[in-house]
Scaffold this motif. Structure first.
Motif: not given
Length: 222
Positions: A156-162
């Motif tokens: 979810y950190q990657k998803k939020l960053f994207d």
């Protein structure tokens, strides 16, 4: 008919009682170390964003709620919860519906978690099991559960960053578009071309001047 029902009920309770006695005999509860409460390491917590995204995953919450009891627990008490932990872990594994979690890496972690729960359950039937082995197994389960939480946070950190990158790009494009609309259009003046003399024309001109000079000299002599 009524007597037969009572007989069946009596047999059921008798079988249940015998089963409980067998479980109690499997592990020697008289050992002092089996009743010593041990404080185990805390597992990695989910971020607020991750909690929001998996708020409807009931089976995960059930495992997490039961696992809080293992933070401070004796080996004997941990074995008493082993069956429940095994069942809840299996339900958690079988209930993965979130698309982001349907990856080999995530499923592998959950499979390992179930194996550790089964191992703890197996210890309830080993009479010679030690308190140290039980405590170590609890730590293993908590460690794997912690790795699952870390994986969820990473996803979810990657998803939020994207999402933030896409939003930033959108605002940059929007800003450029507005700037182009507000800036006055300027007509670019064509650059003056520098006319360069033709080398051939220069030679002809020099020859003409030399010829003119010779003629003038002859005229002066005459």
């Amino acid at each position: 008919m009524f007597k037969q029902i009572l007989l069946l009920i009596s047999l059921f309770f008798l079988a249940t009682s015998c089963k409980k006695n067998i479980q109690k005999v499997a592990v020697d509860a008289k050992k002092p170390e089996m009743n010593v409460v041990v404080k185990h390491k805390n597992y990695a917590a989910l971020s607020s964003y991750s909690k929001k995204e998996i708020k409807n995953w009931k089976e995960y919450k059930d495992v997490e709620e039961l696992l809080t009891r293992f933070e401070n627990i004796s080996p004997l008490e941990a074995l008493n919860y082993a069956v429940e932990l095994k069942d809840l872990t299996k339900k958690m594994k079988d209930s993965i519906k979130i698309k982001d979690f349907k990856t080999p890496a995530f499923k592998a972690r959950v499979n390992v978690l179930e194996n550790e729960a089964l191992r703890l359950y197996d210890m309830t039937m080993i009479p010679a099991i030690t308190a140290k082995e039980i405590n170590l197994q609890i730590d293993k389960y908590i460690l794997i559960f912690s790795s699952i939480n870390e994986k969820i946070n990473t996803i979810y950190q990657k998803k939020l960053f994207d999402e933030e990158i896409e939003l930033e790009d959108f605002f940059q494009l929007d800003s450029i578009d507005n700037k182009q609309k507000t800036e006055p259009k300027t007509v670019k003046k064509p650059e003056k071309q520098i006319q360069r003399a033709n080398p051939v024309s220069l030679e002809k001109k020099k020859a003409f001047l030399r010829k003119k000079s010779l003629l003038q000299n002859k005229k002066d002599e005459n």
